[in-house]
Design an enzyme around this catalytic site. Sequence first.
Site, PDB file in Angstrom:
ATOM      1  N   SER A 178      39.069 -13.598  -9.103  1.00  0.00           N
ATOM      2  CA  SER A 178      40.483 -13.874  -8.934  1.00  0.00           C
ATOM      3  C   SER A 178      41.118 -14.265 -10.273  1.00  0.00           C
ATOM      4  O   SER A 178      40.940 -13.567 -11.265  1.00  0.00           O
ATOM      5  CB  SER A 178      40.673 -14.959  -7.866  1.00  0.00           C
ATOM      6  N   ASP A 387      41.972  -5.416  -0.827  1.00  0.00           N
ATOM      7  CA  ASP A 387      42.604  -6.575  -1.468  1.00  0.00           C
ATOM      8  C   ASP A 387      43.999  -6.169  -1.939  1.00  0.00           C
ATOM      9  O   ASP A 387      44.143  -5.259  -2.753  1.00  0.00           O
ATOM     10  CB  ASP A 387      41.746  -7.032  -2.652  1.00  0.00           C
ATOM     11  N   HIS A 440      40.014  -9.890  -1.143  1.00  0.00           N
ATOM     12  CA  HIS A 440      40.234 -10.485  -2.457  1.00  0.00           C
ATOM     13  C   HIS A 440      39.020 -11.266  -2.944  1.00  0.00           C
ATOM     14  O   HIS A 440      38.659 -11.209  -4.113  1.00  0.00           O
ATOM     15  CB  HIS A 440      41.465 -11.392  -2.420  1.00  0.00           C
TER      16      HIS A 440
END
Length: 463
Positions: A178, A387, A440
Amino acid sequence: MLPSLVLLFAVTLLFFSNAPSASSAIVKTLPGFDGFLPFHLETGYITVDEENNGQLFYYFIKSERNPEEDPLLTWISGGPGCSSFFGLAFEIGPLHFDIKKYDGEIPKLVLHPYSWTKVSNILFIDIPIGAGFSFARGSEPYMGGDIKSSKQVYKFIRKWLDEHPQFLLNPLYIGGDSYSGKLIPVITNEVIEDIEAGLAPPLNLKGYVIGNPIMDPRLDTNALIPYVHRMGFISDELYESAMKSCMGDFQHFSNLKCANDINVICRCISGINEQFILEPKCLQGYFDCPTRKLNDRRSLMDRSIELTTPSIVPNPKCREYGYLLVEYWANNETVREALHTQKGMTKAWEYCTRSLPYVTDIPSGLPYLINISTRGYHALLYSGDHDMVSTYLVAQEALTLLNSSIVDDWRPWSVDGQVAGFTRSYANNLTFALIKGGGHTTPENRPEECYAMFERWISHKPL
């Protein structure tokens, strides 16, 4: 007599060099887990800001295979402001929460069969200061930032290895996912510069791992519209109109027609779970138009809502319910005692802390990624194809900018005879992996596939 004294001194030195420091402790049991932990867990603090007594908290788990020789992977979660315990308990660590409706008791922990600690030592670091159990002295909130956090992680690694010299020769990897996709290239670059400058002791850096990266605002934003079009969330006509009116730049609304097109697109996707588009949207996120801009991208941070507010407690069937359980668990005093956290800490533990003052002073991690890619370090870049926060198109565009030749072109890779995703390898020792059905935080919803990916890659085997 002299040889005996020398031997005694050597044994004593060996003992202290391998023993945890005064700021660390071995954890053998944890509330919520039945019996003794079947793996080695150490927790502790490393001071990275002497002036403000800024200390980073960590969880260190030895490899279950061969800790003396297996790689040492440092792991930081995104946000910025998310505890690395998220990576430990929901992604790649040996413990996961048993997701059941909270009954007032300490949430239960169970073993995770696809932990990356089966093949590597992992050092989970709470960064920046103020995230998780990391803290600094003073009544004012500690000001963090991209540059400061990157330098503090590098300082942490050096100091931790000073205290654990038995791991100095283990292959070292810098990893995370991330928002840490912006920081990892910077941290890795810091390590490389000091290695090339001859700083002793030299770190045995071998490579880096970046998952679902958020590393450049322009790439992140401009990749979103093509992605939602590919997924069928907007019509061909709307996509073509937006491409024309915005001239391919969705970060800045250059005219009224562009702004109107973006607003329509935003309304189309506002009801979709941006973290994992296949799951229901249980909590509000940053695609809720028109109150948030399309390019307000905070990754994991957007999940960190005041979950304990009764009106927005998620349904137990929702993935976010597990994040509520971890906050109940980590705020239990017996848990804090078991983890040997700093006594007297009064702030509530959050898996992602929204209130931290933080400066985003690294505009893009791409220049650093381009620089380190020329060194040929062993690298893995992976993305989940479901994602919508940082789409796989971001990773692919970043790889294009590296301008490296392809040595193993686009092909499927499999787990248990089924296609797990697609991969491509480059001449600069970099592998890209797309995980089919991944969100994600891809190891969270595709654990078996991600473990197979990591085990093959860290062992220098093709996916």
